[in-house]
Design a protein around this motif. Sequence first.
Motif, mmCIF file in Angstrom:
data_model
loop_
_atom_site.group_PDB
_atom_site.id
_atom_site.type_symbol
_atom_site.label_atom_id
_atom_site.label_comp_id
_atom_site.label_asym_id
_atom_site.label_seq_id
_atom_site.Cartn_x
_atom_site.Cartn_y
_atom_site.Cartn_z
ATOM 1 N N LEU A 21 -1.606 1.958 2.111
ATOM 2 C CA LEU A 21 -0.768 0.775 2.267
ATOM 3 C C LEU A 21 -0.998 -0.205 1.121
ATOM 4 C CD1 LEU A 21 1.280 -0.875 3.781
ATOM 5 C CD2 LEU A 21 -0.568 -1.738 5.227
ATOM 6 N N LYS A 22 -2.257 -0.415 0.758
ATOM 7 C CA LYS A 22 -2.570 -1.332 -0.343
ATOM 8 C C LYS A 22 -1.903 -0.865 -1.631
ATOM 9 C CE LYS A 22 -6.241 -3.614 -2.815
ATOM 10 N NZ LYS A 22 -7.625 -3.996 -2.904
ATOM 11 N N ALA A 23 -2.005 0.417 -1.935
ATOM 12 C CA ALA A 23 -1.398 0.951 -3.155
ATOM 13 C C ALA A 23 0.119 0.790 -3.141
ATOM 14 C CB ALA A 23 -1.774 2.422 -3.319
ATOM 15 N N ALA A 24 0.745 1.019 -1.987
ATOM 16 C CA ALA A 24 2.203 0.889 -1.885
ATOM 17 C C ALA A 24 2.636 -0.551 -2.127
ATOM 18 C CB ALA A 24 2.680 1.367 -0.518
ATOM 19 N N VAL A 36 -6.266 -5.756 2.496
ATOM 20 C CA VAL A 36 -6.011 -5.080 3.762
ATOM 21 C C VAL A 36 -7.320 -5.012 4.534
ATOM 22 C CG1 VAL A 36 -5.234 -2.956 4.869
ATOM 23 C CG2 VAL A 36 -4.179 -3.688 2.725
ATOM 24 N N VAL A 37 -7.305 -5.525 5.768
ATOM 25 C CA VAL A 37 -8.463 -5.449 6.653
ATOM 26 C C VAL A 37 -8.088 -4.498 7.787
ATOM 27 C CG1 VAL A 37 -10.029 -6.724 8.153
ATOM 28 C CG2 VAL A 37 -9.157 -7.792 6.053
ATOM 29 N N VAL A 61 5.967 -1.759 3.927
ATOM 30 C CA VAL A 61 4.979 -1.371 4.957
ATOM 31 C C VAL A 61 5.592 -0.289 5.847
ATOM 32 C CG1 VAL A 61 3.695 -2.144 6.997
ATOM 33 C CG2 VAL A 61 3.750 -3.565 4.931
ATOM 34 N N GLU A 62 6.808 -0.512 6.308
ATOM 35 C CA GLU A 62 7.467 0.435 7.213
ATOM 36 C C GLU A 62 7.771 1.755 6.509
ATOM 37 O OE1 GLU A 62 10.663 -2.023 8.635
ATOM 38 O OE2 GLU A 62 9.391 -2.914 10.181
ATOM 39 N N ASP A 63 8.179 1.699 5.254
ATOM 40 C CA ASP A 63 8.453 2.926 4.491
ATOM 41 C C ASP A 63 7.180 3.736 4.265
ATOM 42 O OD1 ASP A 63 11.092 2.183 4.376
ATOM 43 O OD2 ASP A 63 11.036 1.540 2.269
ATOM 44 N N THR A 64 6.023 3.072 4.323
ATOM 45 C CA THR A 64 4.749 3.751 4.136
ATOM 46 C C THR A 64 4.260 4.384 5.446
ATOM 47 O OG1 THR A 64 4.268 2.116 2.425
ATOM 48 C CG2 THR A 64 2.424 3.430 3.163
ATOM 49 N N GLY A 65 4.956 4.081 6.549
ATOM 50 C CA GLY A 65 4.640 4.734 7.821
ATOM 51 C C GLY A 65 3.924 3.867 8.836
#
Length: 69
Positions: A21-24, A36-37, A61-65
């Motif tokens: 998520l952080k990378a995206a 991101v925690v 975020v949503e596109d990352t799952g």
Amino acid sequence: MSDTAHLTVEGMSCGGCSGKLKAALEAVPGVSAVDVVLEGGKVTVQYDPATVDVPRLVSTVEDTGFDVV
């Protein structure tokens, strides 16, 4: 100039999830920092509001799952 978005994200269960998520989010033009925690699903994003907006961050975020609540 930058703004800060505080998101609560569900669906992250491990360090790999939070790293993905952080990378995206870091790949989104206009994003300057991401924290991101995993515990509690807290995501803080520093971004340039002239380049990107919160709905775009949420869709990333949503596109990352994951789900934003």
